[in-house]
Design a protein around this motif. Structure first.
Motif, short mmCIF file in Angstrom:
data_model
loop_
_atom_site.label_atom_id
_atom_site.label_comp_id
_atom_site.label_asym_id
_atom_site.label_seq_id
_atom_site.Cartn_x
_atom_site.Cartn_y
_atom_site.Cartn_z
N HIS A 91 0.70 -9.12 -0.33
CA HIS A 91 1.29 -8.83 0.98
C HIS A 91 2.23 -7.62 0.89
CE1 HIS A 91 3.47 -9.51 4.78
NE2 HIS A 91 4.59 -9.48 4.07
N ILE A 92 3.10 -7.62 -0.13
CA ILE A 92 4.05 -6.52 -0.31
C ILE A 92 3.31 -5.22 -0.62
CG2 ILE A 92 5.92 -5.64 -1.79
CD1 ILE A 92 6.82 -7.81 0.19
N ASN A 93 2.29 -5.28 -1.45
CA ASN A 93 1.52 -4.07 -1.77
C ASN A 93 0.82 -3.50 -0.54
OD1 ASN A 93 2.26 -3.95 -4.46
ND2 ASN A 93 0.51 -5.18 -5.14
N LEU A 94 0.30 -4.38 0.31
CA LEU A 94 -0.33 -3.93 1.55
C LEU A 94 0.70 -3.21 2.42
CD1 LEU A 94 -2.74 -3.92 3.58
CD2 LEU A 94 -1.84 -6.11 4.42
N ALA A 95 1.86 -3.81 2.58
CA ALA A 95 2.91 -3.20 3.40
C ALA A 95 3.34 -1.86 2.81
CB ALA A 95 4.09 -4.14 3.53
N LYS A 96 3.50 -1.80 1.50
CA LYS A 96 3.90 -0.54 0.85
C LYS A 96 2.85 0.54 1.04
CE LYS A 96 7.01 -2.31 -2.70
NZ LYS A 96 7.22 -2.52 -4.15
N ASP A 97 1.57 0.17 1.01
CA ASP A 97 0.51 1.15 1.26
C ASP A 97 0.64 1.74 2.67
OD1 ASP A 97 -0.62 0.81 -1.25
OD2 ASP A 97 -2.25 -0.50 -0.54
N PHE A 98 0.94 0.90 3.64
CA PHE A 98 1.10 1.37 5.01
C PHE A 98 2.37 2.22 5.15
CE2 PHE A 98 -2.43 -1.23 5.95
CZ PHE A 98 -2.88 -0.94 7.24
N VAL A 99 3.41 1.88 4.40
CA VAL A 99 4.63 2.70 4.39
C VAL A 99 4.34 4.05 3.76
CG1 VAL A 99 6.95 2.94 3.40
CG2 VAL A 99 6.25 0.77 4.43
N ASN A 100 3.67 4.04 2.62
CA ASN A 100 3.36 5.29 1.92
C ASN A 100 2.47 6.20 2.75
OD1 ASN A 100 4.91 4.53 -0.28
ND2 ASN A 100 3.17 3.68 -1.40
N ASN A 101 1.61 5.61 3.59
CA ASN A 101 0.76 6.40 4.49
C ASN A 101 1.45 6.74 5.80
OD1 ASN A 101 -1.49 6.59 2.78
ND2 ASN A 101 -2.18 4.56 3.36
N LYS A 102 2.75 6.38 5.88
CA LYS A 102 3.60 6.69 7.04
C LYS A 102 3.16 5.99 8.33
CE LYS A 102 5.06 11.11 5.09
NZ LYS A 102 5.97 10.57 4.17
N HIS A 103 2.51 4.83 8.18
CA HIS A 103 2.13 4.04 9.35
C HIS A 103 3.21 3.02 9.69
CE1 HIS A 103 -1.68 5.99 9.13
NE2 HIS A 103 -2.07 5.35 8.05
N ILE A 104 3.81 2.40 8.67
CA ILE A 104 4.91 1.47 8.89
C ILE A 104 6.20 2.22 8.62
CG2 ILE A 104 6.12 -0.58 8.03
CD1 ILE A 104 3.46 -1.91 7.54
N LYS A 105 7.13 2.15 9.59
CA LYS A 105 8.44 2.80 9.46
C LYS A 105 9.49 1.85 8.92
CE LYS A 105 6.93 6.67 10.77
NZ LYS A 105 6.85 7.76 9.81
N ALA A 106 9.36 0.57 9.22
CA ALA A 106 10.31 -0.44 8.74
C ALA A 106 9.66 -1.80 8.94
CB ALA A 106 11.62 -0.37 9.51
N GLY A 107 10.15 -2.77 8.19
CA GLY A 107 9.63 -4.12 8.37
C GLY A 107 10.30 -5.08 7.43
N GLY A 108 10.18 -6.35 7.76
CA GLY A 108 10.71 -7.38 6.90
C GLY A 108 10.86 -8.68 7.64
#
Length: 95
Positions: free
Chosen positions: A27-44
């Motif tokens: 789950h964390i790796n998926l979220a980090k991938d989306f962050v690294n691709n600049k799709h997710i700006k924040a989350g938690g």
């Protein structure tokens, strides 16, 4: 096409903190991938662990739904419901 801001909200099952353990790294790796691709700006997660919130900045909501469909928390039944809503940013800004 210009980017839009979407909010993804999750509602979690009771006992999420114990039940998420085998699924958390993916789950964390998926979220980090989306962050690294600049799709997710924040989350938690919410402080009371009742759910989580993610802020996406994307062209349309397709990538938000792609995230949900790929999330092991969802496929494992840890997310009881989710909502995707477009946000009109009135103050502040997202880069």
């Amino acid at each position: 096409m210009s980017s839009k801001t979407y909010i993804l909200e999750y509602d979690y099952i009771e006992g999420i903190l114990e039940k998420r353990t085998p699924f958390r790294p993916e789950h964390i790796n998926l979220a980090k991938d989306f962050v690294n691709n600049k799709h997710i700006k924040a989350g938690g997660p919410y402080a009371d662990a009742s759910g989580a919130l993610f802020v996406f900045q994307v062209e349309d909501d397709a990538l938000v739904h792609e995230f949900v469909n790929a999330d092991p928390y969802v496929s494992a039944g840890l997310v009881t419901s989710h909502r995707v809503r477009e946000l009109t940013v009135g103050v502040g800004g997202l880069d």
